[in-house]
Design an enzyme around this catalytic site. Structure first.
Site, mmCIF file in Angstrom:
data_model
loop_
_atom_site.group_PDB
_atom_site.id
_atom_site.type_symbol
_atom_site.label_atom_id
_atom_site.label_comp_id
_atom_site.label_asym_id
_atom_site.label_seq_id
_atom_site.Cartn_x
_atom_site.Cartn_y
_atom_site.Cartn_z
ATOM 1 N N CYS A 35 -2.453 3.296 1.169
ATOM 2 C CA CYS A 35 -1.657 4.422 0.670
ATOM 3 C C CYS A 35 -1.651 4.535 -0.851
ATOM 4 O O CYS A 35 -1.162 5.512 -1.391
ATOM 5 C CB CYS A 35 -0.214 4.267 1.144
ATOM 6 S SG CYS A 35 0.487 2.736 0.534
ATOM 7 N N ASP A 37 0.038 2.591 -2.884
ATOM 8 C CA ASP A 37 1.280 2.098 -3.482
ATOM 9 C C ASP A 37 1.045 0.778 -4.219
ATOM 10 O O ASP A 37 0.106 0.054 -3.930
ATOM 11 C CB ASP A 37 2.358 1.911 -2.403
ATOM 12 C CG ASP A 37 2.847 3.253 -1.879
ATOM 13 O OD1 ASP A 37 2.506 4.267 -2.499
ATOM 14 O OD2 ASP A 37 3.550 3.266 -0.867
ATOM 15 N N CYS A 60 6.818 2.954 -0.678
ATOM 16 C CA CYS A 60 7.705 3.499 0.350
ATOM 17 C C CYS A 60 8.898 2.572 0.614
ATOM 18 O O CYS A 60 8.952 1.443 0.106
ATOM 19 C CB CYS A 60 6.925 3.687 1.635
ATOM 20 S SG CYS A 60 6.495 2.121 2.385
ATOM 21 N N CYS A 104 2.438 -1.813 5.077
ATOM 22 C CA CYS A 104 3.311 -1.921 3.895
ATOM 23 C C CYS A 104 3.737 -3.374 3.678
ATOM 24 O O CYS A 104 4.013 -3.781 2.553
ATOM 25 C CB CYS A 104 4.554 -1.071 4.072
ATOM 26 S SG CYS A 104 4.192 0.582 4.637
HETATM 27 FE FE1 FES Z 1 2.536 2.587 0.950
HETATM 28 FE FE2 FES Z 1 4.298 1.765 2.638
HETATM 29 S S1 FES Z 1 3.348 3.696 2.618
HETATM 30 S S2 FES Z 1 3.405 0.623 1.059
#
Ligand code: FES
Length: 127
Positions: A35, A37, A60, A104
């Site tokens: 994602c 992140d 998230c 995640c």
């Molecule tokens: Fe990216 Fe959870 S959606 S760490």
């Protein structure tokens, strides 16, 4: 939000140990390829133990809950014990994560381990 456990919601809404350690002994940063992140862990080490652990997570809710739980589990542990913390262990401690959010949980322990490796490398450089 029924698919998140109470623990996940609790750690997401009141994350423990958020922030940065200015004079950190080790820093570990990881990005989630799924994602995009990001998560950064900062550690303070004393007598081979994690005296303090803080994190900054740009991600998230599940990633924030995971970071919070990792920091809570890690503080007070020896470096060796902290290296044995696994992502699966953290997800379990949180009462599980929905299957589409398991990716995640892959950041937390990995970022902590990287911070410990960073600390060890710095110690080697000092010698
Ligand atoms: Fe990216 Fe959870 S959606 S760490």
């Amino acid at each position: 939000m029924a698919f998140y456990s109470e623990k996940v919601m609790n750690h997401f809404q009141n994350p423990r140990n958020v922030g940065e350690i200015k004079d950190a002994d080790g820093i570990g940063e990881v990005g989630n390829p799924v994602c995009g992140d990001m998560m950064t862990f900062y550690i303070k080490v004393k007598d081979d133990k994690l005296e303090d652990v803080k994190f900054k997570t740009f991600g998230c809710g599940a990633a924030i809950a995971v970071s919070s739980m990792v920091s809570e589990i890690a503080i007070g542990k020896t470096l060796e014990e902290a290296m044995n913390i696994t992502n699966a262990m953290v997800a379990k401690e949180l009462g599980g994560l929905p299957p589409n959010k398991m990716h995640c949980s892959n950041l937390g322990a990995t970022a902590l381990h990287k911070a410990i490796e960073d600390y060890k490398n710095k110690q080697k450089e000092k010698k």
